[in-house]
Design an enzyme around this catalytic site. Structure first.
Site, PDB file in Angstrom:
ATOM      1  N   ASP A 209       0.842  -1.462  -0.115  1.00 13.86           N
ATOM      2  CA  ASP A 209      -0.177  -0.063  -0.489  1.00 13.86           C
ATOM      3  C   ASP A 209       0.820   0.731  -0.127  1.00 13.86           C
ATOM      4  OD1 ASP A 209      -1.781  -1.806   0.463  1.00 13.86           O
ATOM      5  OD2 ASP A 209      -2.664  -1.021   2.053  1.00 13.86           O
TER       6      ASP A 209
ATOM      7  N   HIS B 292       3.625  -1.984   2.960  1.00 17.26           N
ATOM      8  CA  HIS B 292       3.922  -1.071   3.017  1.00 17.26           C
ATOM      9  C   HIS B 292       5.310  -0.443   1.779  1.00 17.26           C
ATOM     10  CE1 HIS B 292       1.107  -0.248   5.476  1.00 17.26           C
ATOM     11  NE2 HIS B 292       0.423   0.099   5.184  1.00 17.26           N
TER      12      HIS B 292
END
Length: 425
Positions: free
Chosen positions: A45, A190
């Protein structure tokens, strides 16, 4: 009026925020959270990031692993070369809003138009392929986000490592990956650390831990897949419904306690009541000529959902359930009449008042049926009662699909005068 406003706000918050959180995060309804046996899905993400995304792509290419990137539209605009590289190297690109902002703090139209659709258009302009998978920031959605399912599949995760916190370090992160992984896990990671609450250098530790974990996972026999290539997206609906019912009943008992709702008969708790003032500025004129005006004391009628759930379980079909509900109500209406006649706490009430989706049978019992005035209160009441129908009705899921046009909440009311005429001893 103040009480109605408070109640309306409570329903709004429960339906808009709390309910979708329960449905998605606890019950996995309407979202993808797991794949098949011996499969893993790596998802990243908050990117693309010019510092860390290229290093991540190099690592994935070295190990021959395909992954899924949920990108921010604003970053895709700034770094189209990285978006193109992600696409060309065979990875899946999904949407993570235009900026990293919570869906709870935006209107549903802003989420869809300014964030999801806008970001999808940006990615499509770069790669020629429009993304169809979506992960909301922090995994938080509002009830209207389920509308996105028409064009997008919502993806959450089954393993979160807190890799945005650099204090965990690469060794701690590697341990969390090793201990938390299981068949079908969708792993949340991430490739950028510049969002709210994240450490800027955290992706560096993530890359170190992932390099070791990839080797370990392969040795354990795991294969890696993009989210759209996972073998199984299904969850056990029966279990989900059981958990949902349990949570619903906790809410029901809390509601009864807060609003001081009491059963008419301790031995037959199907109908429950509370005394309140009629707050609608518009008077309610019943068929017998009696009028509920603002300030009149009325008995607000509630069904005991514990008892109703048991009736739903034991009913052969929807007709049998309706017959049992009408019979139970008819049995208790004389007791309500006696309360109004004899109990000083109820003697001055004008009658009974309630809101229900089951609004055909009450007419034969003497109730007048009214349309619920349109507005936010009516909308959220409809959502709440439709969910209640799904939980309790023996054909709830099918009924919601095939007879949704009939499932409109209505006001039902009967005057004390009519109760006395029909049910007094």
């Amino acid at each position: 009026m103040k009480e109605k406003l408070i109640w309306g706000i409570a329903i709004f918050l429960a339906v808009y925020m709390l309910l979708p959180w329960i449905l998605t995060r606890m019950l996995s309804v309407g979202v993808i959270r797991r794949g098949g046996k011996k499969q893993l899905a790596l998802t990243f993400d908050d990117g693309p990031d010019p510092t860390y995304t290229p290093k991540l792509l190099d690592l994935l290419k070295e190990h021959g692993v395909q992954a899924t990137f949920f990108v921010l539209g604003s970053k895709a605009e700034k770094h189209p070369d990285l978006i193109q590289r992600i696409h060309e190297e065979g990875h899946q690109i999904g949407i993570h809003n235009y900026t990293h902002f919570s869906n709870w703090l935006m209107s549903p139209w802003r989420v869809k138009n300014r964030h999801v659709d806008r970001s999808a258009t940006i990615v499509e302009g770069i790669t020629g392929v429009r993304p169809t998978y979506y992960r909301p920031p922090w995994g938080i959605i509002n009830i209207f986000d389920f509308i996105l399912k028409k064009n997008y599949k919502i993806v959450l995760w089954s393993l979160m490592t807190h890799d945005w916190n650099s204090s965990i370090g690469s060794a701690g992160l590697k341990m969390r990956l090793s201990q938390g992984v299981s068949d079908g896990a969708i792993i949340l990671l991430h490739d950028s650390g510049d969002t709210l609450g994240a450490d800027v250098d955290a992706p560096a530790y993530m890359l170190e831990a992932l390099a070791e974990a990839l080797t370990e996972f392969k040795e354990a026999g795991y294969s890696f897949a993009r989210v759209d290539d996972l073998k199984s997206h299904t969850t056990t609906i029966g279990m989900a419904k059981r958990v949902f019912i349990r949570l619903w009943m906790v809410w029901e008992r809390l509601f009864i306690r807060v609003f001081h709702i009491v059963p008419i008969d301790p031995d037959n708790t199907f109908l429950q009541i509370r005394v309140r003032e009629y707050t609608d500025p518009k008077p309610l004129t019943l068929e017998d000529g009696e009028v509920f005006a603002k300030g009149d004391r009325i008995l607000e009628l509630h069904l005991n959902n514990d008892t109703l759930l048991e009736l739903g379980r034991t009913s052969r079909n929807s007709t049998h359930l309706a017959i049992q509900m009408i019979r139970r109500t008819r049995e208790l209406l004389p007791q309500i009449t006696r309360l109004i006649e004899n109990d000083p706490a109820y003697r001055d009430v004008k009658g009974l008042y309630g809101i229900t989706l089951i609004n055909r049978g009450p007419e034969q019992l003497g109730f007048t049926v009214f349309d619920l005035p349109s507005g936010p209160f009516a909308y959220f009441t409809k959502v709440y009662l439709r969910l209640l129908m799904y939980v309790i009705h023996p054909d709830g899921k099918d009924r919601l699909k095939t007879k949704s046009d009939l499932l409109v909440p209505k006001i039902i009311a009967i005057s004390s005068k009519e109760l006395e005429n029909r049910y007094a001893a």
